[in-house]
Design a protein around this motif. Structure first.
Motif, mmCIF file in Angstrom:
data_model
loop_
_atom_site.group_PDB
_atom_site.id
_atom_site.type_symbol
_atom_site.label_atom_id
_atom_site.label_comp_id
_atom_site.label_asym_id
_atom_site.label_seq_id
_atom_site.Cartn_x
_atom_site.Cartn_y
_atom_site.Cartn_z
ATOM 1 N N ASN A 151 -94.310 -31.674 -27.420
ATOM 2 C CA ASN A 151 -93.738 -31.040 -26.238
ATOM 3 C C ASN A 151 -92.260 -30.696 -26.453
ATOM 4 O O ASN A 151 -91.450 -30.785 -25.551
ATOM 5 C CB ASN A 151 -93.881 -31.944 -25.020
ATOM 6 C CG ASN A 151 -95.324 -32.214 -24.679
ATOM 7 O OD1 ASN A 151 -95.822 -33.297 -24.909
ATOM 8 N ND2 ASN A 151 -96.017 -31.201 -24.168
ATOM 9 N N GLY A 152 -91.919 -30.317 -27.675
ATOM 10 C CA GLY A 152 -90.553 -29.923 -27.985
ATOM 11 C C GLY A 152 -89.663 -31.113 -28.298
ATOM 12 O O GLY A 152 -90.089 -32.269 -28.247
ATOM 13 N N VAL A 153 -88.417 -30.815 -28.634
ATOM 14 C CA VAL A 153 -87.419 -31.841 -28.941
ATOM 15 C C VAL A 153 -86.159 -31.488 -28.156
ATOM 16 O O VAL A 153 -85.446 -30.537 -28.482
ATOM 17 C CB VAL A 153 -87.113 -31.899 -30.455
ATOM 18 C CG1 VAL A 153 -86.072 -32.966 -30.739
ATOM 19 C CG2 VAL A 153 -88.390 -32.152 -31.258
ATOM 20 N N ALA A 154 -85.902 -32.248 -27.099
ATOM 21 C CA ALA A 154 -84.751 -31.990 -26.239
ATOM 22 C C ALA A 154 -83.462 -32.419 -26.926
ATOM 23 O O ALA A 154 -83.427 -33.422 -27.647
ATOM 24 C CB ALA A 154 -84.918 -32.741 -24.924
ATOM 25 N N HIS A 155 -82.407 -31.655 -26.686
ATOM 26 C CA HIS A 155 -81.093 -31.939 -27.255
ATOM 27 C C HIS A 155 -80.045 -31.535 -26.217
ATOM 28 O O HIS A 155 -80.245 -30.577 -25.478
ATOM 29 C CB HIS A 155 -80.897 -31.134 -28.545
ATOM 30 C CG HIS A 155 -79.662 -31.466 -29.287
ATOM 31 N ND1 HIS A 155 -79.435 -32.688 -29.844
ATOM 32 C CD2 HIS A 155 -78.572 -30.707 -29.560
ATOM 33 C CE1 HIS A 155 -78.242 -32.679 -30.443
ATOM 34 N NE2 HIS A 155 -77.702 -31.492 -30.292
ATOM 35 N N ALA A 156 -78.944 -32.290 -26.142
ATOM 36 C CA ALA A 156 -77.892 -31.981 -25.171
ATOM 37 C C ALA A 156 -76.538 -31.971 -25.866
ATOM 38 O O ALA A 156 -76.271 -32.813 -26.727
ATOM 39 C CB ALA A 156 -77.905 -33.004 -24.045
ATOM 40 N N VAL A 157 -75.698 -31.011 -25.502
ATOM 41 C CA VAL A 157 -74.344 -30.910 -26.049
ATOM 42 C C VAL A 157 -73.368 -30.555 -24.930
ATOM 43 O O VAL A 157 -73.761 -30.045 -23.880
ATOM 44 C CB VAL A 157 -74.241 -29.853 -27.179
ATOM 45 C CG1 VAL A 157 -75.108 -30.211 -28.362
ATOM 46 C CG2 VAL A 157 -74.570 -28.471 -26.666
ATOM 47 N N VAL A 158 -72.094 -30.811 -25.185
ATOM 48 C CA VAL A 158 -71.021 -30.478 -24.252
ATOM 49 C C VAL A 158 -70.117 -29.434 -24.897
ATOM 50 O O VAL A 158 -69.797 -29.530 -26.081
ATOM 51 C CB VAL A 158 -70.197 -31.739 -23.908
ATOM 52 C CG1 VAL A 158 -68.895 -31.387 -23.224
ATOM 53 C CG2 VAL A 158 -71.012 -32.675 -23.044
ATOM 54 N N THR A 159 -69.714 -28.447 -24.115
ATOM 55 C CA THR A 159 -68.765 -27.432 -24.562
ATOM 56 C C THR A 159 -67.736 -27.207 -23.452
ATOM 57 O O THR A 159 -67.891 -27.701 -22.338
ATOM 58 C CB THR A 159 -69.460 -26.095 -24.879
ATOM 59 O OG1 THR A 159 -70.029 -25.586 -23.671
ATOM 60 C CG2 THR A 159 -70.547 -26.253 -25.926
ATOM 61 N N ALA A 160 -66.711 -26.460 -23.744
ATOM 62 C CA ALA A 160 -65.734 -25.977 -22.758
ATOM 63 C C ALA A 160 -65.181 -27.080 -21.857
ATOM 64 O O ALA A 160 -65.225 -26.966 -20.646
ATOM 65 C CB ALA A 160 -66.355 -24.850 -21.932
ATOM 66 N N LYS A 161 -64.616 -28.125 -22.447
ATOM 67 C CA LYS A 161 -64.026 -29.212 -21.658
ATOM 68 C C LYS A 161 -62.669 -28.789 -21.099
ATOM 69 O O LYS A 161 -61.857 -28.198 -21.796
ATOM 70 C CB LYS A 161 -63.837 -30.460 -22.519
ATOM 71 C CG LYS A 161 -65.117 -31.131 -22.927
ATOM 72 C CD LYS A 161 -64.845 -32.345 -23.782
ATOM 73 C CE LYS A 161 -64.334 -31.877 -25.126
ATOM 74 N NZ LYS A 161 -64.088 -32.902 -26.101
#
Length: 111
Positions: free
Chosen positions: A69-79
């Motif tokens: 069912n996919g591979v979820a990933h999270a990132v942060v940008t524009a702090k």
């Protein structure tokens, strides 16, 4: 720590999340993201976030089977002071199908 407001829509394009603590959990709604694709940006607001913050993210739980069912990933940008952009993507070969939680820790180093 705190529990962030859930992002309840099927897609997160128009959503935002606000947290209070320097660590906690962000819960997504059900996502159906194609392989190798990112959801639209989510504005994350927190008084704990600074332009120089180190923000650690980890996908904690996911409905469905990772890979199948996919591979979820999270990132942060524009702090910036008080907010950042949270991006949630699927880095798997199959479509992402399900909801998940993202654990976070905001670290502000003292010079």
């Amino acid at each position: 720590s705190d529990l962030a407001a859930a992002v309840a829509n099927a897609t997160i394009a128009a959503n935002a999340v606000t947290t209070q603590g320097d660590s906690g959990i962000i819960t997504t709604g059900a996502l159906t993201t194609a392989a190798d694709t990112w959801e639209a940006a989510v504005t994350w607001t927190s008084a704990k976030i600074a332009a120089t913050s180190v923000i650690l993210l980890t996908v904690n739980t996911m409905t469905g089977t990772i890979g199948t069912n996919g591979v979820a990933h999270a990132v942060v940008t524009a702090k910036t002071a008080g907010s950042c952009t949270l991006r949630i993507g699927n880095i798997g070969a199959n479509a992402l199908s399900g909801a998940f939680t993202i654990g976070y820790r905001i670290i502000n180093l003292v010079a």
